[in-house]
Design a protein around this motif. Structure first.
Motif, PDB file in Angstrom:
ATOM      1  N   VAL A   5       0.831  -1.207   0.000  1.00 34.82           N
ATOM      2  CA  VAL A   5       0.000   0.000   0.000  1.00 34.82           C
ATOM      3  C   VAL A   5       0.868   1.260   0.000  1.00 34.82           C
ATOM      4  CG1 VAL A   5      -0.306   0.040   2.521  1.00 34.82           C
ATOM      5  CG2 VAL A   5      -2.014   1.097   1.082  1.00 34.82           C
ATOM      6  N   PHE A   6       2.038   1.192   0.629  1.00 36.50           N
ATOM      7  CA  PHE A   6       2.899   2.379   0.655  1.00 36.50           C
ATOM      8  C   PHE A   6       3.531   2.654  -0.706  1.00 36.50           C
ATOM      9  CE2 PHE A   6       2.470   1.612   5.219  1.00 36.50           C
ATOM     10  CZ  PHE A   6       2.111   2.882   5.631  1.00 36.50           C
ATOM     11  N   ASN A   7       3.724   1.597  -1.505  1.00 38.51           N
ATOM     12  CA  ASN A   7       4.166   1.844  -2.885  1.00 38.51           C
ATOM     13  C   ASN A   7       3.108   2.641  -3.647  1.00 38.51           C
ATOM     14  OD1 ASN A   7       6.663   0.632  -2.848  1.00 38.51           O
ATOM     15  ND2 ASN A   7       5.910  -1.369  -3.532  1.00 38.51           N
ATOM     16  N   GLN A  12       2.149  10.513  -3.375  1.00 33.98           N
ATOM     17  CA  GLN A  12       1.216  11.511  -2.814  1.00 33.98           C
ATOM     18  C   GLN A  12       1.358  11.598  -1.289  1.00 33.98           C
ATOM     19  OE1 GLN A  12      -0.360   8.883  -4.885  1.00 33.98           O
ATOM     20  NE2 GLN A  12       0.338  10.206  -6.555  1.00 33.98           N
ATOM     21  N   TYR A  13       2.396  10.981  -0.736  1.00 34.15           N
ATOM     22  CA  TYR A  13       2.487  10.858   0.726  1.00 34.15           C
ATOM     23  C   TYR A  13       2.684  12.207   1.418  1.00 34.15           C
ATOM     24  CZ  TYR A  13       3.538   9.094   5.342  1.00 34.15           C
ATOM     25  OH  TYR A  13       3.492   8.848   6.692  1.00 34.15           O
ATOM     26  N   ASP A  14       3.465  13.093   0.803  1.00 30.48           N
ATOM     27  CA  ASP A  14       3.835  14.346   1.477  1.00 30.48           C
ATOM     28  C   ASP A  14       2.732  15.398   1.384  1.00 30.48           C
ATOM     29  OD1 ASP A  14       6.151  13.098   2.071  1.00 30.48           O
ATOM     30  OD2 ASP A  14       7.453  14.442   0.932  1.00 30.48           O
ATOM     31  N   PHE A  44      14.183   3.708  10.581  1.00 30.73           N
ATOM     32  CA  PHE A  44      13.582   2.457  10.103  1.00 30.73           C
ATOM     33  C   PHE A  44      12.113   2.709   9.760  1.00 30.73           C
ATOM     34  CE2 PHE A  44      11.720  -1.714  10.211  1.00 30.73           C
ATOM     35  CZ  PHE A  44      12.703  -2.518   9.670  1.00 30.73           C
ATOM     36  N   GLY A  45      11.729   2.353   8.518  1.00 29.62           N
ATOM     37  CA  GLY A  45      10.382   2.699   8.042  1.00 29.62           C
ATOM     38  C   GLY A  45      10.332   4.191   7.773  1.00 29.62           C
ATOM     39  N   CYS A  46      11.385   4.655   7.105  1.00 29.61           N
ATOM     40  CA  CYS A  46      11.629   6.100   6.935  1.00 29.61           C
ATOM     41  C   CYS A  46      10.599   6.800   6.072  1.00 29.61           C
ATOM     42  CB  CYS A  46      13.005   6.305   6.321  1.00 29.61           C
ATOM     43  SG  CYS A  46      13.207   5.437   4.731  1.00 29.61           S
ATOM     44  N   GLY A  47       9.884   6.039   5.215  1.00 27.18           N
ATOM     45  CA  GLY A  47       8.946   6.673   4.296  1.00 27.18           C
ATOM     46  C   GLY A  47       9.669   7.642   3.381  1.00 27.18           C
ATOM     47  N   THR A  48       9.113   8.850   3.241  1.00 30.98           N
ATOM     48  CA  THR A  48       9.719   9.849   2.351  1.00 30.98           C
ATOM     49  C   THR A  48      10.729  10.724   3.087  1.00 30.98           C
ATOM     50  OG1 THR A  48       7.960  11.426   2.809  1.00 30.98           O
ATOM     51  CG2 THR A  48       7.614   9.936   0.937  1.00 30.98           C
ATOM     52  N   VAL A  65      15.886   3.178   5.870  1.00 28.08           N
ATOM     53  CA  VAL A  65      15.463   1.819   5.504  1.00 28.08           C
ATOM     54  C   VAL A  65      13.944   1.764   5.435  1.00 28.08           C
ATOM     55  CG1 VAL A  65      15.373  -0.572   6.322  1.00 28.08           C
ATOM     56  CG2 VAL A  65      17.492   0.705   6.506  1.00 28.08           C
ATOM     57  N   ASP A  66      13.437   1.111   4.405  1.00 30.09           N
ATOM     58  CA  ASP A  66      11.978   0.974   4.278  1.00 30.09           C
ATOM     59  C   ASP A  66      11.702  -0.258   3.428  1.00 30.09           C
ATOM     60  OD1 ASP A  66       9.613   3.294   4.752  1.00 30.09           O
ATOM     61  OD2 ASP A  66       9.082   1.662   3.388  1.00 30.09           O
ATOM     62  N   ASP A  67      10.527  -0.865   3.604  1.00 27.62           N
ATOM     63  CA  ASP A  67      10.220  -2.002   2.729  1.00 27.62           C
ATOM     64  C   ASP A  67       9.364  -1.601   1.535  1.00 27.62           C
ATOM     65  OD1 ASP A  67       7.714  -1.870   3.846  1.00 27.62           O
ATOM     66  OD2 ASP A  67       7.587  -4.005   4.341  1.00 27.62           O
ATOM     67  N   SER A  68       9.162  -0.296   1.334  1.00 33.07           N
ATOM     68  CA  SER A  68       8.488   0.178   0.122  1.00 33.07           C
ATOM     69  C   SER A  68       9.527   0.790  -0.817  1.00 33.07           C
ATOM     70  CB  SER A  68       7.442   1.233   0.475  1.00 33.07           C
ATOM     71  OG  SER A  68       7.132   2.016  -0.657  1.00 33.07           O
ATOM     72  N   LEU A 108      11.929   5.020  14.985  1.00 30.59           N
ATOM     73  CA  LEU A 108      10.839   4.203  14.459  1.00 30.59           C
ATOM     74  C   LEU A 108       9.573   5.039  14.615  1.00 30.59           C
ATOM     75  CD1 LEU A 108      10.405   1.178  13.521  1.00 30.59           C
ATOM     76  CD2 LEU A 108       9.741   0.714  15.878  1.00 30.59           C
ATOM     77  N   SER A 109       9.232   5.791  13.574  1.00 24.66           N
ATOM     78  CA  SER A 109       8.108   6.721  13.692  1.00 24.66           C
ATOM     79  C   SER A 109       6.939   6.282  12.836  1.00 24.66           C
ATOM     80  CB  SER A 109       8.561   8.128  13.284  1.00 24.66           C
ATOM     81  OG  SER A 109       7.444   8.964  13.099  1.00 24.66           O
ATOM     82  N   LEU A 110       5.833   5.982  13.480  1.00 23.24           N
ATOM     83  CA  LEU A 110       4.586   5.595  12.805  1.00 23.24           C
ATOM     84  C   LEU A 110       4.781   4.387  11.901  1.00 23.24           C
ATOM     85  CD1 LEU A 110       3.223   9.186  12.033  1.00 23.24           C
ATOM     86  CD2 LEU A 110       2.831   7.752  14.031  1.00 23.24           C
ATOM     87  N   VAL A 111       5.578   3.440  12.384  1.00 23.57           N
ATOM     88  CA  VAL A 111       5.894   2.228  11.628  1.00 23.57           C
ATOM     89  C   VAL A 111       5.394   0.975  12.354  1.00 23.57           C
ATOM     90  CG1 VAL A 111       7.761   0.863  10.583  1.00 23.57           C
ATOM     91  CG2 VAL A 111       7.981   3.342  10.756  1.00 23.57           C
TER      92      VAL A 111
HETATM   93  C1  SAM Z   1       3.178   5.947   8.121  1.00 22.51           C
HETATM   94  S1  SAM Z   1       4.691   5.756   7.259  1.00 22.51           S
HETATM   95  C2  SAM Z   1       5.799   6.635   8.339  1.00 22.51           C
HETATM   96  C3  SAM Z   1       6.971   7.199   7.602  1.00 22.51           C
HETATM   97  C4  SAM Z   1       7.971   7.985   8.469  1.00 22.51           C
HETATM   98  N1  SAM Z   1       8.585   7.138   9.459  1.00 22.51           N
HETATM   99  C5  SAM Z   1       7.316   9.187   9.117  1.00 22.51           C
HETATM  100  O1  SAM Z   1       7.126   9.207  10.350  1.00 22.51           O
HETATM  101  O2  SAM Z   1       6.990  10.121   8.363  1.00 22.51           O
HETATM  102  C6  SAM Z   1       5.105   4.067   7.561  1.00 22.51           C
HETATM  103  C7  SAM Z   1       6.330   3.585   6.791  1.00 22.51           C
HETATM  104  O3  SAM Z   1       6.729   2.322   7.328  1.00 22.51           O
HETATM  105  C8  SAM Z   1       7.095   1.473   6.255  1.00 22.51           C
HETATM  106  N2  SAM Z   1       6.949   0.090   6.709  1.00 22.51           N
HETATM  107  C9  SAM Z   1       5.816  -0.573   7.021  1.00 22.51           C
HETATM  108  N3  SAM Z   1       6.091  -1.820   7.409  1.00 22.51           N
HETATM  109  C10 SAM Z   1       7.442  -1.961   7.349  1.00 22.51           C
HETATM  110  C11 SAM Z   1       8.345  -3.020   7.634  1.00 22.51           C
HETATM  111  N4  SAM Z   1       7.909  -4.209   8.058  1.00 22.51           N
HETATM  112  N5  SAM Z   1       9.652  -2.808   7.460  1.00 22.51           N
HETATM  113  C12 SAM Z   1      10.102  -1.603   7.043  1.00 22.51           C
HETATM  114  N6  SAM Z   1       9.305  -0.552   6.742  1.00 22.51           N
HETATM  115  C13 SAM Z   1       7.984  -0.742   6.907  1.00 22.51           C
HETATM  116  C14 SAM Z   1       6.146   1.856   5.136  1.00 22.51           C
HETATM  117  O4  SAM Z   1       6.612   1.447   3.879  1.00 22.51           O
HETATM  118  C15 SAM Z   1       6.078   3.370   5.306  1.00 22.51           C
HETATM  119  O5  SAM Z   1       7.064   4.021   4.557  1.00 22.51           O
END
Ligand code: SAM
Length: 198
Positions: A5-7, A12-14, A44-48, A65-68, A108-111
């Motif tokens: 879903v993050f791909n 449009q995330y920002d 970790f889960g850095c998003g944009t 690092v991110d899985d998207s 680890l923010s909102l991940v």
């Molecule tokens: C809501 S966004 C938060 C992005 C950023 N950390 C912030 O606070 O703006 C969640 C992010 O976590 C990543 N994510 C979700 N599950 C993950 C996993 N198992 N491993 C790494 N990244 C993951 C998503 O791809 C997405 O980029």
């Protein structure tokens, strides 16, 4: 395989709302970070990179690092456009074999709310930090108004602190840092910051 879903939303995330929320999180986070030091941060889960990009000014190196893959593409174009040089960007699977480990600090923010297995995720991250290093976790407080099959409806801070201690972290503390309108699946919600030392 289900589409990531993050791909789908990366380009449009920002939105203005997410940019402003990240600013408010950073304001609360900043006093707890090891500012002015020569440390490495793993976002970790850095998003944009809404949080991690501003933090590049305060760290020797920020590892994103991110899985998207698409989130990482958006991030990389921002890093390039801003001429930022002290970063590394990688997929989760490339982390173990890389030379960036162990890191000094992890953000680890909102991940965590997006990861089904909370305990194994925290154990995984624990192994990536050097002894004496820290983990900073930002997420939503438990919110009964939210219900989604793939997303935790927030976390109970006390339960999470106990889990961190069980895994081996020490000096674990947490507090609610923000109260926001319509921020969690369109519901009003509060966010907490948990800080833990390895
Ligand atoms: C809501 S966004 C938060 C992005 C950023 N950390 C912030 O606070 O703006 C969640 C992010 O976590 C990543 N994510 C979700 N599950 C993950 C996993 N198992 N491993 C790494 N990244 C993951 C998503 O791809 C997405 O980029």
């Amino acid at each position: 395989m289900e589409p990531n879903v993050f791909n789908q939303i990366a380009n449009q995330y920002d939105t203005e709302e997410r940019i402003q929320l990240a600013r408010r999180i950073l304001e609360k986070l900043n006093p707890t970070l090891s500012l002015g030091t020569k440390k490495t941060l793993l976002d970790f889960g850095c998003g944009t990179g809404l949080l991690g990009i501003p933090l590049t000014a305060q760290y020797k190196e920020v590892v994103f690092v991110d899985d998207s893959a698409v989130m990482l593409e958006v991030l990389q174009s921002k890093i390039k456009a801003n001429g930022i040089e002290n970063t590394k960007t990688m997929a989760v699977g490339d982390l173990a074999g890389s030379n960036v480990l162990p890191v000094d600090e992890i953000l680890l923010s909102l991940v965590l709310l997006h990861i089904p297995e909370t305990e194994s995720a925290i154990q995984f991250l624990y192994r990536l930090i050097r002894p004496g290093g820290k983990l900073f976790l930002v997420d939503f407080d438990k919110n009964e108004k939210v219900s989604h099959p793939k997303v935790h409806n927030g976390f109970d801070q006390k339960t999470l602190r106990e889990l961190f201690l069980k895994i081996g972290f020490r000096n674990v503390s947490s507090s609610t840092i923000l109260e926001e309108k319509k921020v969690f699946m369109n519901e009003d919600a509060s966010l907490f910051l948990l800080v833990a030392e390895k």
